[in-house]
Design a protein around this motif. Structure first.
Motif, PDB file in Angstrom:
ATOM      1  N   PRO A 159      -8.700  16.047 -10.909  1.00  0.00           N
ATOM      2  CA  PRO A 159      -7.609  16.185  -9.929  1.00  0.00           C
ATOM      3  C   PRO A 159      -8.119  16.686  -8.589  1.00  0.00           C
ATOM      4  N   ARG A 160      -7.363  16.404  -7.544  1.00  0.00           N
ATOM      5  CA  ARG A 160      -7.762  16.922  -6.235  1.00  0.00           C
ATOM      6  C   ARG A 160      -7.424  18.398  -6.160  1.00  0.00           C
ATOM      7  N   GLU A 161      -8.247  19.099  -5.404  1.00  0.00           N
ATOM      8  CA  GLU A 161      -8.051  20.542  -5.256  1.00  0.00           C
ATOM      9  C   GLU A 161      -7.220  20.843  -4.017  1.00  0.00           C
ATOM     10  N   ALA A 162      -7.512  20.132  -2.959  1.00  0.00           N
ATOM     11  CA  ALA A 162      -6.732  20.328  -1.741  1.00  0.00           C
ATOM     12  C   ALA A 162      -5.518  19.405  -1.768  1.00  0.00           C
ATOM     13  N   PRO A 163      -4.411  19.874  -1.249  1.00  0.00           N
ATOM     14  CA  PRO A 163      -3.199  19.060  -1.221  1.00  0.00           C
ATOM     15  C   PRO A 163      -3.303  17.924  -0.205  1.00  0.00           C
ATOM     16  N   THR A 164      -2.309  17.095  -0.301  1.00  0.00           N
ATOM     17  CA  THR A 164      -2.114  15.908   0.514  1.00  0.00           C
ATOM     18  C   THR A 164      -2.932  15.777   1.794  1.00  0.00           C
ATOM     19  N   GLU A 165      -3.639  14.689   1.865  1.00  0.00           N
ATOM     20  CA  GLU A 165      -4.344  14.400   3.100  1.00  0.00           C
ATOM     21  C   GLU A 165      -3.567  13.297   3.826  1.00  0.00           C
ATOM     22  N   GLN A 166      -4.013  12.987   5.019  1.00  0.00           N
ATOM     23  CA  GLN A 166      -3.353  11.946   5.799  1.00  0.00           C
ATOM     24  C   GLN A 166      -3.753  10.576   5.255  1.00  0.00           C
ATOM     25  N   VAL A 167      -2.821   9.892   4.622  1.00  0.00           N
ATOM     26  CA  VAL A 167      -3.112   8.605   4.003  1.00  0.00           C
ATOM     27  C   VAL A 167      -2.898   7.462   4.991  1.00  0.00           C
ATOM     28  N   VAL A 168      -3.868   6.577   5.075  1.00  0.00           N
ATOM     29  CA  VAL A 168      -3.771   5.418   5.946  1.00  0.00           C
ATOM     30  C   VAL A 168      -3.660   4.162   5.079  1.00  0.00           C
ATOM     31  N   VAL A 169      -2.736   3.283   5.436  1.00  0.00           N
ATOM     32  CA  VAL A 169      -2.491   2.071   4.655  1.00  0.00           C
ATOM     33  C   VAL A 169      -2.940   0.850   5.434  1.00  0.00           C
ATOM     34  N   SER A 170      -3.575  -0.092   4.757  1.00  0.00           N
ATOM     35  CA  SER A 170      -3.926  -1.340   5.435  1.00  0.00           C
ATOM     36  C   SER A 170      -4.059  -2.462   4.411  1.00  0.00           C
ATOM     37  N   GLU A 171      -4.490  -3.627   4.862  1.00  0.00           N
ATOM     38  CA  GLU A 171      -4.648  -4.763   3.959  1.00  0.00           C
ATOM     39  C   GLU A 171      -5.940  -4.630   3.158  1.00  0.00           C
ATOM     40  N   ARG A 172      -5.944  -5.252   1.980  1.00  0.00           N
ATOM     41  CA  ARG A 172      -7.122  -5.200   1.129  1.00  0.00           C
ATOM     42  C   ARG A 172      -8.249  -6.041   1.740  1.00  0.00           C
ATOM     43  N   ILE A 173      -9.459  -5.690   1.338  1.00  0.00           N
ATOM     44  CA  ILE A 173     -10.638  -6.265   1.969  1.00  0.00           C
ATOM     45  C   ILE A 173     -11.350  -7.240   1.047  1.00  0.00           C
ATOM     46  N   GLY A 174     -11.831  -8.334   1.618  1.00  0.00           N
ATOM     47  CA  GLY A 174     -12.712  -9.216   0.873  1.00  0.00           C
ATOM     48  C   GLY A 174     -12.033 -10.168  -0.085  1.00  0.00           C
ATOM     49  N   ILE A 175     -10.734 -10.329   0.046  1.00  0.00           N
ATOM     50  CA  ILE A 175     -10.031 -11.255  -0.833  1.00  0.00           C
ATOM     51  C   ILE A 175      -9.401 -12.370  -0.009  1.00  0.00           C
ATOM     52  N   THR A 176      -9.087 -13.480  -0.681  1.00  0.00           N
ATOM     53  CA  THR A 176      -8.472 -14.602   0.033  1.00  0.00           C
ATOM     54  C   THR A 176      -7.023 -14.791  -0.390  1.00  0.00           C
ATOM     55  N   LYS A 177      -6.718 -14.370  -1.611  1.00  0.00           N
ATOM     56  CA  LYS A 177      -5.364 -14.531  -2.120  1.00  0.00           C
ATOM     57  C   LYS A 177      -4.559 -13.250  -1.951  1.00  0.00           C
ATOM     58  N   ALA A 178      -3.328 -13.393  -1.529  1.00  0.00           N
ATOM     59  CA  ALA A 178      -2.448 -12.235  -1.313  1.00  0.00           C
ATOM     60  C   ALA A 178      -3.101 -11.203  -0.402  1.00  0.00           C
ATOM     61  N   ALA A 179      -3.837 -11.705   0.584  1.00  0.00           N
ATOM     62  CA  ALA A 179      -4.591 -10.814   1.476  1.00  0.00           C
ATOM     63  C   ALA A 179      -3.686 -10.035   2.421  1.00  0.00           C
ATOM     64  N   GLU A 180      -2.425 -10.452   2.487  1.00  0.00           N
ATOM     65  CA  GLU A 180      -1.523  -9.814   3.446  1.00  0.00           C
ATOM     66  C   GLU A 180      -0.878  -8.541   2.907  1.00  0.00           C
ATOM     67  N   LEU A 181      -0.982  -8.326   1.615  1.00  0.00           N
ATOM     68  CA  LEU A 181      -0.345  -7.134   1.035  1.00  0.00           C
ATOM     69  C   LEU A 181      -1.032  -5.848   1.513  1.00  0.00           C
ATOM     70  N   PRO A 182      -0.278  -4.893   1.972  1.00  0.00           N
ATOM     71  CA  PRO A 182      -0.851  -3.632   2.478  1.00  0.00           C
ATOM     72  C   PRO A 182      -1.127  -2.661   1.338  1.00  0.00           C
ATOM     73  N   TRP A 183      -2.064  -3.022   0.505  1.00  0.00           N
ATOM     74  CA  TRP A 183      -2.306  -2.271  -0.725  1.00  0.00           C
ATOM     75  C   TRP A 183      -3.635  -1.534  -0.698  1.00  0.00           C
ATOM     76  N   ARG A 184      -4.154  -1.296   0.479  1.00  0.00           N
ATOM     77  CA  ARG A 184      -5.395  -0.528   0.613  1.00  0.00           C
ATOM     78  C   ARG A 184      -5.062   0.841   1.183  1.00  0.00           C
ATOM     79  N   PHE A 185      -5.668   1.866   0.597  1.00  0.00           N
ATOM     80  CA  PHE A 185      -5.346   3.223   1.004  1.00  0.00           C
ATOM     81  C   PHE A 185      -6.628   3.991   1.311  1.00  0.00           C
ATOM     82  N   SER A 186      -6.620   4.701   2.426  1.00  0.00           N
ATOM     83  CA  SER A 186      -7.770   5.534   2.728  1.00  0.00           C
ATOM     84  C   SER A 186      -7.310   6.783   3.476  1.00  0.00           C
TER      85      SER A 186
END
Length: 215
Positions: A159-186
């Motif tokens: 588990p993480r020790e520090a609470p919530t960080e600032q989550v950034v959402v974007s499109e997944r990388i390196g795929i050709t199908k359903a590439a528009e879904l914003p399912w990448r998190f960093s």
DNA sequence: CATGGGATTGACT
DNA sequence: GTCAATCCCATGC
């Protein structure tokens, strides 16, 4: 020899919608032997969209994806790299979170040795685990770990020790199908993330940030 | 059984 | 910016 500061995340953590689990894995620690790193980039995959291996249904390859939540799904990419996923949702549903990057926290020398043995020339700390193929190399995760438990090991997620960080959402990388879904998190401002190619810039000028919003 | 396509990386022009 | 390396397995004949 890192002392485990807490117990691994329970299977119930993974038995939820993959879009909930993926951002919540940010900040958690992946540990394998003496090497460990904090997750800073993830992507969600689900059988109902075509970029997911489980989209084709139950086959020998996808069997693990349809298995118990909290299981490691490791597969070989481009014939070369092993990519690590955490199986999510209920058994019988094909869904997983791809671990795309870590911030190294333990076992730096062993990571460097493994990455060097794998052909890497740049061995700065931020090059050790900044990519899905790099982090498995640095942690020594191989195809033999496919189907093993992330709760019982050998590969563990803590588990993480520090609470919530600032989550950034974007499109997944390196795929050709359903590439528009914003399912990448960093994590906002995180340096240890993968950058297969510069984030889309229409014409000129290299955009530094490309993202949707935060939660 | 033969073929082809990747959830990538690192080296090179 | 381009490209090769190299393995697993889904698919099709």
């Amino acid at each position: 020899m890192p002392t485990r500061s807490s117990e691994p995340l329970p299977a119930s953590f993974y038995a939820r919608p993959v879009l909930e689990v993926a951002p919540e894995l940010l900040g958690c620690t992946v540990q394998h032997g003496a090497t460990a790193g904090v997750i800073v980039e993830t992507e969600a995959y689900h059988e109902q969209e075509p970029a997911c291996h489980a989209h084709v249904g139950l086959t020998p390859r996808t069997r693990v994806l349809f298995g118990a939540p909290g299981t490691a799904y490791v597969y070989r990419s481009y014939g070369i790299h092993a990519l690590l996923n955490a199986v999510c949702e209920d058994e019988g549903v094909g869904a997983a979170v791809l671990i795309r990057a870590l911030r190294p926290i333990a076992g730096f020398e062993q990571m460097r040795e493994r990455r060097a043995a794998g052909g890497a020339r740049t061995l700065r700390d931020r090059d050790l685990c900044s990519g899905p193929g790099r982090l498995t190399q640095a942690l020594g995760v191989q195809m033999t770990e496919n189907g093993t438990s992330l709760v019982d090991g050998p590969v563990l997620v803590l588990p993480r020790e520090a609470p919530t960080e600032q989550v950034v959402v974007s499109e997944r990388i390196g795929i050709t199908k359903a590439a528009e879904l914003p399912w990448r998190f960093s994590v906002a401002g995180e340096e240890n993330v993968s950058r297969p190619w510069p984030w889309r810039s229409p014409r000129s000028g290299t955009r530094r940030t490309r993202a949707g919003e935060t939660t």
